[in-house]
Design a protein around this motif. Structure first.
Motif, short mmCIF file in Angstrom:
data_model
loop_
_atom_site.label_atom_id
_atom_site.label_comp_id
_atom_site.label_asym_id
_atom_site.label_seq_id
_atom_site.Cartn_x
_atom_site.Cartn_y
_atom_site.Cartn_z
N ALA A 23 0.81 -1.21 0.00
CA ALA A 23 0.00 0.00 0.00
C ALA A 23 0.85 1.26 0.00
N ILE A 24 1.85 1.32 0.88
CA ILE A 24 2.66 2.53 1.00
C ILE A 24 3.78 2.45 -0.03
N ASP A 25 3.44 2.88 -1.24
CA ASP A 25 4.39 2.72 -2.34
C ASP A 25 4.50 3.99 -3.18
N GLY A 26 4.07 5.11 -2.62
CA GLY A 26 4.15 6.35 -3.38
C GLY A 26 2.94 6.61 -4.25
N ARG A 27 1.94 5.72 -4.23
CA ARG A 27 0.72 5.92 -5.01
C ARG A 27 -0.37 6.40 -4.07
N LEU A 28 -0.93 7.58 -4.35
CA LEU A 28 -1.89 8.16 -3.43
C LEU A 28 -3.28 7.57 -3.58
N ASP A 29 -3.47 6.63 -4.51
CA ASP A 29 -4.77 5.97 -4.63
C ASP A 29 -4.77 4.61 -3.94
N THR A 30 -3.66 4.28 -3.25
CA THR A 30 -3.55 3.02 -2.52
C THR A 30 -3.23 3.34 -1.07
N TYR A 31 -3.92 2.68 -0.15
CA TYR A 31 -3.77 3.01 1.26
C TYR A 31 -3.42 1.78 2.08
N TRP A 32 -2.60 2.01 3.12
CA TRP A 32 -2.53 1.06 4.21
C TRP A 32 -3.46 1.58 5.29
N GLU A 33 -4.21 0.70 5.91
CA GLU A 33 -5.09 1.11 6.98
C GLU A 33 -5.03 0.09 8.11
N SER A 34 -5.31 0.56 9.30
CA SER A 34 -5.17 -0.29 10.49
C SER A 34 -6.29 -1.30 10.63
N LYS A 35 -7.38 -1.11 9.90
CA LYS A 35 -8.52 -2.03 9.91
C LYS A 35 -9.37 -1.92 11.17
N ARG A 36 -8.79 -1.41 12.24
CA ARG A 36 -9.54 -1.23 13.47
C ARG A 36 -9.41 0.22 13.92
N ALA A 37 -10.30 0.64 14.82
CA ALA A 37 -10.21 1.98 15.37
C ALA A 37 -8.87 2.17 16.07
N GLN A 38 -8.36 3.39 16.07
CA GLN A 38 -7.04 3.68 16.64
C GLN A 38 -6.99 3.34 18.13
N GLN A 39 -5.93 2.64 18.51
CA GLN A 39 -5.71 2.27 19.90
C GLN A 39 -4.25 2.50 20.26
N PRO A 40 -3.97 2.88 21.50
CA PRO A 40 -2.56 3.03 21.90
C PRO A 40 -1.77 1.75 21.66
N GLY A 41 -0.60 1.90 21.09
CA GLY A 41 0.23 0.75 20.79
C GLY A 41 0.24 0.35 19.33
N ASN A 42 -0.75 0.81 18.54
CA ASN A 42 -0.69 0.56 17.09
C ASN A 42 0.62 1.15 16.56
N ARG A 43 1.34 0.38 15.74
CA ARG A 43 2.70 0.80 15.40
C ARG A 43 3.03 0.47 13.95
N VAL A 44 3.77 1.38 13.31
CA VAL A 44 4.39 1.15 12.01
C VAL A 44 5.89 1.35 12.19
N VAL A 45 6.69 0.40 11.68
CA VAL A 45 8.14 0.43 11.87
C VAL A 45 8.81 0.55 10.51
N LEU A 46 9.69 1.55 10.37
CA LEU A 46 10.51 1.72 9.17
C LEU A 46 11.91 1.21 9.48
N THR A 47 12.44 0.33 8.64
CA THR A 47 13.75 -0.26 8.86
C THR A 47 14.70 0.19 7.76
N PHE A 48 15.91 0.65 8.15
CA PHE A 48 16.91 1.15 7.21
C PHE A 48 18.10 0.19 7.19
N ASP A 49 18.63 -0.05 6.02
CA ASP A 49 19.80 -0.91 5.90
C ASP A 49 20.70 -0.32 4.81
N PRO A 50 21.78 0.34 5.15
CA PRO A 50 22.35 0.50 6.50
C PRO A 50 21.61 1.56 7.31
N PRO A 51 21.96 1.74 8.61
CA PRO A 51 21.33 2.77 9.44
C PRO A 51 21.49 4.16 8.80
#
Length: 761
Positions: free
Chosen positions: A636-664
């Motif tokens: 979904a998160i690929d630079g296209r604004l007509d495609t979405y990632w969504e949490s599927k549930r109402a927002q709750q504390p602890g919902n998380r998205v992690v970006l990983t870099f290689d190398p740091p």
């Protein structure tokens, strides 16, 4: 016609008008009792329409100032977000100039709408039959129908008297050929379109069907066409303004939204709970799906239709019977598919699947309609210009349009590409979200068919007791013994502050808070940040959501546009929650209290970190994961604004998205694009980093209502929200974690970017 005959006619019409005025007064007695201090139904749509009526008297229609009505500050073009009621301005504006306040003007138009609709339907039936007794049934059936009871919150729908008057003028023209009748038709055609955008298009369908049925010469077609086109010219600047402003804001109706406001076929037997008598035997309605015409109206039309159809012969041979048989066979096949689940097989090597019964039902219904059209009784009725057959058929057609682009019955789909689907293909057809409002045209046609049916049953004239009995049943069907009303809130003045300074009234938790602020704005005269309409501007969702969540950045963002007055309604501020929200802002000044509560002045203030960053380098992200839907997020998160990632549930504390870099990488800023889903922004967010598998270290935390508000105001198609980190940080993992909750919104993103520079640089 002798003078005595004319006087007699005038006397009869005076009695008719007095009768309908008395019925309208009795029906609207709760409004009369609270005239000028109460609004019918509630403070939702009636308050918006009252405000619109007020604004029509403050600015010259169709000017730039008129379009830029003072709500939803700081946007321009706010009047294009809903109905303008411009067709009622010739009545409502003079009433206000003569001293009637906007609330009293609305109440007067509400009461007048019942009288005028009944008179219009009576005139139409009288024009066709020349009988006041049967016309009385039509007037009551249309002017006080159960459908109107269901629409008491929508003055633009109740103001439907132009349509019967237009049809009466067309009937008079077809009968006598007088062009004065076309002038009257043109005026009604124009004002009908200026009053209600739905009826502008919907009535064009009915008028087109009328022309196909009753106009027989080229001259008639030309003259009616010229009258309609000439009367449509005043629509041009109105439609151009709507189109330009709404396109500029990127507003549109979705297919799902239109389907949700379409009538289920069971709506023909559904009515509002306000109609107390029929509520006992009708079904529960869907939104705007109360199309019950009344038991007396239905009985008259059905019985007269069956008798007339049987009296004029049998089915036409050959083609008509074949179409009928084929249609019935397809409907039976659809029932079999529904019961068994259908079949799949190969025919000459080609796979064939018959598993969708609704497609078969649609085909079967079209074949049945074609069979009816082929029947000689239909052709004979067309040759005779049978008004009864026309209004019965028109009632059926308007019901077919009311079910929307996809037909449903008892919630189950039975037809793809229903007639409304094809109407949506026309320019502007997909901007009208409530197909069920074809119900007003259905009621109009049914009321005329009922009057014509009674005329057939009583060719020598109905007896007084017969008319009285039928009229009583018709009126009882639409009667609302407990017509709801709502008290108009207390107003206040802000005389110590210039009127050019905008006001936001708190709390702003729902539409009733906002319409309360709109009613008060008619008195204090300041531009208003609050607002309510058919469309909401994109910046308003994060503003309202942020305030409800206690995020002071929402108000801080409004300071970017200039000074702002904040008025808190003390009676609705539980535990001083909203006052404390304002007092947390830097540089806030307490002003002179208003009649409803504290007043605060916020001076202009810009937050540099919230401004968009141009041409920033985007760091390469090796992987993206989430606490849920991890398999979907990278797609979904690929630079296209007509495609979405969504949490599927109402927002709750602890919902998380992690970006990983290689190398740091060394990161200075994180950006998220929400595109058209700005209302699904993360209410409160924490940004953390980690160089390995250790617990992430928090580097930023806060609310995002303010940045989201400014981002969507700047570019609602992208809605880029950035978080500037306090200092550059080296990270292998960048954590975006929700720390707040909301029960009515998911978290979605179209794109996410990390900005900074690589260690090699």
């Amino acid at each position: 016609m002798t003078l005595d005959h004319r006087r007699s006619n005038v006397g009869r019409w005076a009695i008719v008008a007095a009768f309908y005025a008395l019925v309208a007064g009795a029906y609207g007695w709760p409004v009369i009792r609270g005239f000028g201090t109460m609004l019918p139904n509630d403070l939702g749509d009636p308050a918006l329409l009252t405000w619109t009526i007020w604004w029509n008297a403050q600015a010259v229609p169709l000017t730039e100032r008129w379009w830029n009505a003072p709500m939803f500050y700081p946007i321009s073009g706010a009047l294009a977000l809903s109905e303008t009621l411009l067709g009622l301005a010739p009545l409502t504006t003079p009433l206000q100039w003569m001293g009637l306040d906007p609330v009293a003007t609305y109440d007067a138009m509400f009461l007048f709408s019942y009288f005028a609709a009944a008179m219009g339907a009576h005139l139409l039936a009288w024009q066709i039959t020349r009988r006041h007794d049967v016309a009385l049934v039509a007037g009551l059936a249309y002017g006080f129908s159960p459908y109107r009871t269901a629409q008491i919150a929508h003055l633009q729908v109740l103001a439907s008297w132009w349509m019967p008057l237009a049809l009466a003028s067309l009937h008079r023209y077809a009968e006598r050929g007088r062009r004065l009748s076309l002038v009257v038709f043109g005026v009604c055609w124009m004002l009908n379109g200026l009053t209600n955008g739905y009826f502008l298009m919907y009535f064009a369908v009915l008028a087109g069907l009328w022309s196909l049925w009753f106009l027989r010469t080229r001259r008639q077609w030309i003259e009616v066409g010229i009258a309609a086109m000439a009367a449509s010219l005043p629509w041009v600047p109105l439609l151009a303004g709507y189109t330009g402003i709404q396109r500029g804001m990127g507003l549109e109706r979705t297919r799902g939204e239109i389907e949700s406001f379409s009538a289920d076929l069971t709506a023909i037997w559904a009515t509002s709970s306000h109609s107390w008598v029929p509520h006992h035997w009708t079904v529960l309605p869907r939104p705007e799906g109360e199309l019950y015409p009344g038991i007396a109206v239905a009985a008259l039309v059905v019985v007269a239709g069956i008798l007339a159809w049987r009296r004029h012969g049998r089915w036409a041979p050959h083609v008509g019977r074949g179409l009928m048989a084929f249609g019935v066979a397809i409907l039976l096949a659809a029932a079999l598919v529904w019961l068994t689940g259908g079949v799949q097989f190969r025919l000459l090597g080609v796979p064939v699947s018959v598993t969708k019964p609704h497609r078969l039902v649609g085909a079967g219904l079209w074949l049945l309609a074609a069979a009816v059209m082929r029947d000689r009784r239909w052709r004979d009725g067309w040759r005779r210009r049978s008004a009864f057959l026309f209004y019965v058929a028109a009632a059926a057609v308007t019901i077919a349009f009311a079910i929307g682009p996809v037909g449903h019955v008892f919630g189950a789909r039975f037809m793809d590409k229903a007639p409304y689907f094809w109407l949506m293909q026309l320019p502007g057809g997909d901007a009208l979200r409530v197909p069920a409002r074809f119900g007003m045209l259905f009621v109009l046609c049914a009321s005329q068919a009922a009057a014509l049916a009674l005329a057939r049953f009583t060719p020598a004239g109905a007896r007084a007791w017969q008319v009285a009995g039928i009229a009583f049943v018709v009126a009882a069907d639409g009667w609302a013994p407990r017509l709801p009303t709502a008290a108009v809130p207390d107003a206040y003045m802000l005389s110590a502050v210039e009127r050019s300074v905008p006001v936001i009234e708190l709390p702003t938790r729902d539409l009733y808070d906002d319409t309360t602020a709109m009613l008060r704005a008619m008195v204090h005269g300041h531009p208003l940040v609050n607002g309510f309409s058919g469309y909401y501007p994109s910046h308003y969702w994060p503003l309202q959501a942020g305030l409800v969540a206690g995020d002071e950045t929402a108000l801080q963002a409004m300071r970017q546009f200039g000074p702002l007055l904040v008025v808190v309604d003390a009676r609705r501020d539980e535990n001083r929650r909203w006052v404390e929200l304002v007092e947390r802002l830097p540089g806030v000044q307490a002003g002179r209290p208003s009649a409803v509560g504290p007043v605060f002045l916020l001076s202009p203030q810009r937050v540099p970190a919230w401004q968009p960053v141009q041409r920033t380098p985007v760091m390469p992200i090796a992987a993206i994961s989430a606490t849920e839907n991890a398999s979907e997020i990278e797609r979904a998160i690929d630079g296209r604004l007509d495609t979405y990632w969504e949490s599927k549930r109402a927002q709750q504390p602890g919902n998380r998205v992690v970006l990983t870099f290689d190398p740091p990488q060394e990161v200075t800023r994180v950006e998220m694009d929400f595109a058209a889903r700005a209302h699904e922004y993360p209410r409160r967010l924490q940004v953390g980093v980690a160089e390995g598998d250790e617990t992430p270290r928090e580097i930023w935390s806060g609310g995002l209502a303010g940045p989201t508000l400014l981002a969507t105001y700047e570019d609602r198609r992208r809605t880029t929200v950035g978080v500037d980190l306090p200092a550059p940080v080296r990270a292998r993992h960048l954590y975006l974690t929700l720390t707040g909750a909301t029960v009515d919104s998911m978290w979605s993103m179209a794109e996410v970017r990390a900005i900074g520079r690589s260690p090699e640089n």
